[in-house]
Design an enzyme around this catalytic site. Sequence first.
Site, PDB file in Angstrom:
ATOM      1  N   GLU A  96       0.855  -0.835   0.405  1.00  0.00           N
ATOM      2  CA  GLU A  96       0.202  -0.377   0.179  1.00  0.00           C
ATOM      3  C   GLU A  96       0.259   1.244   0.410  1.00  0.00           C
ATOM      4  O   GLU A  96       1.722   1.499   1.061  1.00  0.00           O
ATOM      5  CB  GLU A  96      -0.656  -0.358   1.426  1.00  0.00           C
ATOM      6  CG  GLU A  96      -1.540   1.168   1.727  1.00  0.00           C
ATOM      7  CD  GLU A  96      -2.134   2.002   0.928  1.00  0.00           C
ATOM      8  OE1 GLU A  96      -2.248   3.118   0.044  1.00  0.00           O
ATOM      9  OE2 GLU A  96      -3.438   1.183  -0.053  1.00  0.00           O
TER      10      GLU A  96
ATOM     11  N   ILE B 287      -8.994   3.883  -1.062  1.00  0.00           N
ATOM     12  CA  ILE B 287     -10.064   6.088  -0.641  1.00  0.00           C
ATOM     13  C   ILE B 287     -11.170   5.587   0.079  1.00  0.00           C
ATOM     14  O   ILE B 287     -11.774   6.873   0.767  1.00  0.00           O
ATOM     15  CB  ILE B 287     -10.104   6.217  -1.901  1.00  0.00           C
ATOM     16  CG1 ILE B 287      -8.963   6.000  -2.799  1.00  0.00           C
ATOM     17  CG2 ILE B 287     -11.523   6.773  -2.496  1.00  0.00           C
ATOM     18  CD1 ILE B 287      -8.039   7.645  -2.805  1.00  0.00           C
TER      19      ILE B 287
ATOM     20  N   LYS C 122     -19.453   9.441   5.422  1.00  0.00           N
ATOM     21  CA  LYS C 122     -20.488   9.571   6.348  1.00  0.00           C
ATOM     22  C   LYS C 122     -20.569  10.918   7.266  1.00  0.00           C
ATOM     23  O   LYS C 122     -21.558  10.691   7.677  1.00  0.00           O
ATOM     24  CB  LYS C 122     -20.813   7.919   6.307  1.00  0.00           C
ATOM     25  CG  LYS C 122     -21.437   7.037   5.308  1.00  0.00           C
ATOM     26  CD  LYS C 122     -21.736   7.549   4.285  1.00  0.00           C
ATOM     27  CE  LYS C 122     -21.642   7.216   2.984  1.00  0.00           C
ATOM     28  NZ  LYS C 122     -20.827   7.757   2.023  1.00  0.00           N
TER      29      LYS C 122
ATOM     30  N   ALA D 225     -24.253   8.825  -7.064  1.00  0.00           N
ATOM     31  CA  ALA D 225     -23.699   8.775  -5.718  1.00  0.00           C
ATOM     32  C   ALA D 225     -23.475   9.872  -4.703  1.00  0.00           C
ATOM     33  O   ALA D 225     -23.374  10.017  -3.998  1.00  0.00           O
ATOM     34  CB  ALA D 225     -23.737   7.907  -5.552  1.00  0.00           C
TER      35      ALA D 225
ATOM     36  N   ASP E  16     -12.763  -1.421  -7.614  1.00  0.00           N
ATOM     37  CA  ASP E  16     -12.876  -1.180  -9.102  1.00  0.00           C
ATOM     38  C   ASP E  16     -11.780  -0.800  -9.759  1.00  0.00           C
ATOM     39  O   ASP E  16     -12.299  -0.483 -10.957  1.00  0.00           O
ATOM     40  CB  ASP E  16     -12.930   0.658  -8.250  1.00  0.00           C
ATOM     41  CG  ASP E  16     -14.056   0.846  -7.524  1.00  0.00           C
ATOM     42  OD1 ASP E  16     -14.904   0.172  -7.066  1.00  0.00           O
ATOM     43  OD2 ASP E  16     -14.168   2.607  -6.601  1.00  0.00           O
TER      44      ASP E  16
ATOM     45  N   HIS F 210     -42.904  -4.355  14.937  1.00  0.00           N
ATOM     46  CA  HIS F 210     -43.933  -3.548  15.230  1.00  0.00           C
ATOM     47  C   HIS F 210     -43.693  -2.761  16.752  1.00  0.00           C
ATOM     48  O   HIS F 210     -43.624  -3.069  17.524  1.00  0.00           O
ATOM     49  CB  HIS F 210     -45.612  -3.705  15.199  1.00  0.00           C
ATOM     50  CG  HIS F 210     -46.717  -2.821  15.164  1.00  0.00           C
ATOM     51  ND1 HIS F 210     -46.585  -1.538  13.732  1.00  0.00           N
ATOM     52  CD2 HIS F 210     -47.382  -1.938  15.907  1.00  0.00           C
ATOM     53  CE1 HIS F 210     -47.018  -0.204  14.611  1.00  0.00           C
ATOM     54  NE2 HIS F 210     -47.291  -0.877  15.802  1.00  0.00           N
TER      55      HIS F 210
END
Length: 466
Positions: free
Chosen positions: A35, A42, A52, A184, A311, A445
């Site tokens: 790395e 990223i 976020k 997005a 990616d 519920h």
Amino acid sequence: MAEHTFDIVIIGGGPGGYVAAIRAAQLGMKTAIVEREHMGGICLNWGCIPTKALLRTSELYHLMHRASEFGLKAEKISFDIAAVVERSRKVAGQLSKGVSGLMKKNKITVFDGHGKLAGKSKITVEKDGKVNDTITAKNIILSTGARARTLPGLEPDGKLIWTYKEAMIPTAMPKSLLVVGSGAIGIEFASFYRTLGAEVTVVEVLDRILPVEDEEISKFAHKAFEKQGMNIITSATVKALKKGSNNVTATIEQGGKSSDITVERVILAVGIVGNTENLGLENTKVKVEKTHVVTDVWGATAEPGVFAIGDLAGPPWLAHKASHEGVICVEKIAGLKGLHPMKKENIPGCTYCWPQVASIGLTEKAAREKYKDIKVGRFPFIGNGKAIALGEPEGLIKTIFDAKTGELLGAHMVGAEVTELIQGYAIARASELTEGELMHTVFPHPTLSEMMHESVLDAYGRVIHM
């Protein structure tokens, strides 16, 4: 120069690479990862996680302004953009350290530098212009990710014209902003800055925003954003950007007519390109198409012993897709039995804007084209008790089924917390559940998840609360 030998080496420590490394170590392989910047890639350092954190701040800011709706009092509400950015960076830093800790825990060797193929089963690791290490490994996984795409005449400068990276660390809050692209990434930044008070304009070359989403969901989101004061221009292109001392004038062409808009900052969000450069691919059989490495369903390239994931290996551009690809690729290399290729149509997609958007499977249009006879169910947030109690009555859940088999073909959501809800439909698709099994599932519920049940019921004329 030191020489090393491993069973498997991964180039790139993003969500695909580091997960692949951990799985390889679990399977008893002597594993290394190369790395060149930060563990986590990223996604963790400049994408998924820090954005976020920023969006959480804007969400709370929005809720504080609505305090009176909940019987609360809050006055003189403001924010410190430097502190907002600092928190985001701390969150990213904490998790990056966590990934480094996982490497130590799993006895994975980490090389700091740029990895490059250097002959059959060989990699060199370069740092500061010098090759410090040579690694020999039977299996090499390329997981170098991607970067922001740039367009001629719209190049970012890091000051007035931003990529996602600059957009995450503003030194001051811009009063006005142009976002080029409504996928997005673009919509999340548009939502963040608009919620904090900036005047935001979004330009999309296609005829609707969030173009990969179901058309009905895109239209719903479009109306919600405009209601918030966002200016959205579709079927338009940004032809030029003229920089001033502290602003940018954009020339926008729509329907054959041009107009100018002046803003303080511009964010470019027009897609990504794979990081294929300087990997030594030119001396291999590895094929590259449209900046992405071509692989088979297991991640194998045309070069024996060389694999690619995430990616770099093509769409969808999602961290969870990269992680799962990494696991599948490593397990295939290890020779595990009973493996299944990843079904990309079963990968959920999430956009963390306000309101949130989430989806999985086929859109209604695609389902009609492929299956002809389908059933579509819908349920609005306004019909759900928990949504009303939360003060989030705007939203929609939509489900699509094959009328002949009852297969869940697609699910599409817009509204509060739908990025958390979508996993229910992901499990349903992975388990090949039909409408009968979903209708006979008992949902608790009061929860937002009840709307998922109601949407299925609606597709078959059995909806209860609408």
